[in-house]
Design an enzyme around this catalytic site. Structure first.
Site, PDB file in Angstrom:
ATOM      1  N   GLU A 236      40.474  13.954 -30.667  1.00 29.32           N
ATOM      2  CA  GLU A 236      39.626  15.138 -30.650  1.00 29.32           C
ATOM      3  C   GLU A 236      38.513  15.064 -31.677  1.00 29.32           C
ATOM      4  O   GLU A 236      38.621  14.386 -32.706  1.00 29.32           O
ATOM      5  CB  GLU A 236      40.458  16.400 -30.910  1.00 29.32           C
ATOM      6  CG  GLU A 236      41.094  16.455 -32.283  1.00 29.32           C
ATOM      7  CD  GLU A 236      41.787  17.777 -32.575  1.00 29.32           C
ATOM      8  OE1 GLU A 236      41.419  18.814 -31.972  1.00 29.32           O
ATOM      9  OE2 GLU A 236      42.709  17.784 -33.424  1.00 29.32           O
TER      10      GLU A 236
ATOM     11  N   HIS B  24      37.813  24.965 -27.042  1.00 25.28           N
ATOM     12  CA  HIS B  24      38.093  23.634 -27.586  1.00 25.28           C
ATOM     13  C   HIS B  24      38.720  22.770 -26.511  1.00 25.28           C
ATOM     14  O   HIS B  24      39.491  23.255 -25.664  1.00 25.28           O
ATOM     15  CB  HIS B  24      39.021  23.729 -28.796  1.00 25.28           C
ATOM     16  CG  HIS B  24      39.203  22.416 -29.508  1.00 25.28           C
ATOM     17  ND1 HIS B  24      38.158  21.713 -30.064  1.00 25.28           N
ATOM     18  CD2 HIS B  24      40.323  21.662 -29.748  1.00 25.28           C
ATOM     19  CE1 HIS B  24      38.605  20.599 -30.628  1.00 25.28           C
ATOM     20  NE2 HIS B  24      39.918  20.548 -30.439  1.00 25.28           N
TER      21      HIS B  24
ATOM     22  N   CYS C 186      33.554  18.712 -29.607  1.00 26.98           N
ATOM     23  CA  CYS C 186      34.724  18.419 -28.762  1.00 26.98           C
ATOM     24  C   CYS C 186      34.337  18.046 -27.335  1.00 26.98           C
ATOM     25  O   CYS C 186      34.798  17.039 -26.792  1.00 26.98           O
ATOM     26  CB  CYS C 186      35.700  19.589 -28.792  1.00 26.98           C
ATOM     27  SG  CYS C 186      35.074  21.157 -28.147  1.00 26.98           S
TER      28      CYS C 186
END
Length: 280
Positions: A166, A154, A95
Site C-alpha cells: 500500500e 483507501h 493509494c
C-alpha cells in the site's frame, strides 16, 4: 522396507518441510511478493509491479500517480494533513495511483484510471467480496478498500497470507502491511483485465447519485464524481424523474454498484438500446 538411500532421502525431505517457513512466516521480514497460490497471471504481474515500487523505496505523495499516464508523479499538499507539506517535492504515488500503475504495468492498458472508489466499482470486476467474507476467499492481486459505499477512501493490493502492499499516508514510503480488518475495511474486488462483458455506457453530469431502489427517495449508494463508464444489466419503468430539463421514468440497474440510476444521466436515448427489461 526402505532402502538406505530412500530412507536418507525421506529424512531430508521431512527436515526441509519442518524447517521451510510457511508463506505467512516467510512474509514476516516484510518482503513484498506473491504470498499465496491461485492468482491469475495478470494479478501476479500487478503484485510484482507494486512490489517493485516498494523495493525502490518510493514515497507516498498525495495525488501521486494520477498524471496523464500511469506512473509516479510529484504530489500535492493535502490541506487536511500537515505531513503532506513535502509531497510536492517527492515523486511517488497515493493509494489509488499505485493501484493504477500496478495494473497498467500488468496489462499494458490504463484500466484503473481513477480514485479508490472508481477502482472498486470498476466494470473490469471479476468478483467482489464484503468485509464479512474476511480474507479467506481472496487471492493475490485483489484490491482491498476501506470506507463506506459512499466514500471509499483507501485501497491496497493484496499479497496473500494476510499481507498487502500500500501507499498509506504522507511522510511514509510505500510499504507492506498487515491487512487491517478492524479499521473501516469495506471489502475487496478482483480485477478481470479482459474484454468487458455486458452493456457498457457512459454517464454525464457530476455528483449523480445511484440509489438502492429505482426511486429518488431511496437510499443513496454512490455518487459519480463526473462522467463515468458503467455496465448496465437491465432497465425498467419506475418513478418518473425530471432533472436538468429532461423527464424520464426509465431506470437502469448497475450490477457493479448493486444500485439504480435514472436513465436521464446515461448518455444515449431515453430507453437504452439493446438493454433488456429487468424482471425484478
Amino acid at each position: 522396507m526402505l532402502r538406505r538411500s530412500g530412507l536418507i532421502g525421506t529424512l531430508i525431505a521431512l527436515l526441509v518441510c519442518l524447517l521451510w517457513p510457511p508463506a505467512s512466516a516467510a512474509a514476516a521480514d516484510g518482503s513484498c511478493r506473491v504470498l499465496a497460490p491461485g492468482a491469475s497471471a495478470a494479478a501476479e504481474r500487478a503484485v510484482g509491479a507494486a512490489c517493485a515500487q516498494v523495493a525502490a523505496d518510493v514515497w507516498y505523495t498525495w495525488g501521486g500517480g494520477h498524471g496523464p499516464q500511469p506512473g509516479a508523479t510529484y504530489g500535492q499538499v493535502d490541506p487536511t494533513d500537515p505531513a503532506s507539506e513535502h509531497d510536492p517535492e517527492r515523486l511517488g504515488f497515493d493509494c489509488s495511483g499505485l493501484v493504477r500503475h500496478a495494473y497498467a504495468e500488468a496489462t499494458g492498458s490504463d484500466i484503473l484510471n481513477g480514485v479508490a472508489s472508481a477502482q472498486y466499482y470498476t466494470h473490469h470486476a471479476a468478483g467482489r467480496f464484503t468485509a464479512a467474507d474476511g480474507l479467506a476467499p481472496l487471492l493475490p492481486g485483489d484490491l482491498l478498500v476501506w470506507g463506506t459505499s459512499q466514500d471509499l477512501h483507501h485501497i491496497a493490493i493484496y499479497l496473500g497470507a494476510g499481507k498487502m502492499a500500500e501507499a498509506r499516508q504522507s511522510g511514509t514510503k510505500l510499504m507492506v502491511s498487515d491487512v487491517r480488518l478492524n479499521n473501516g475495511y469495506y471489502g475487496a474486488v478482483r480485477i478481470d483485465p479482459g474484454p468487458v462483458t455486458g452493456h457498457v455506457f457512459r454517464t454525464w453530469g457530476t455528483g449523480v447519485w445511484t440509489k438502492a431502489q429505482p426511486s429518488t427517495a431511496a437510499a443513496r449508494v454512490y455518487a459519480f464524481p463526473g462522467p463515468t463508464t458503467i455496465r448496465v444489466e437491465c432497465q425498467k419503468h419506475a418513478e418518473k424523474v425530471t432533472s436538468d430539463g429532461y423527464t424520464n421514468d426509465a431506470w437502469s440497474y448497475l450490477p457493479d454498484y448493486k444500485a439504480w440510476v435514472t436513465n436521464i444521466y446515461i448518455q444515449g436515448v431515453a430507453w437504452l438500446e439493446n438493454v433488456p427489461t429487468c424482471t425484478f
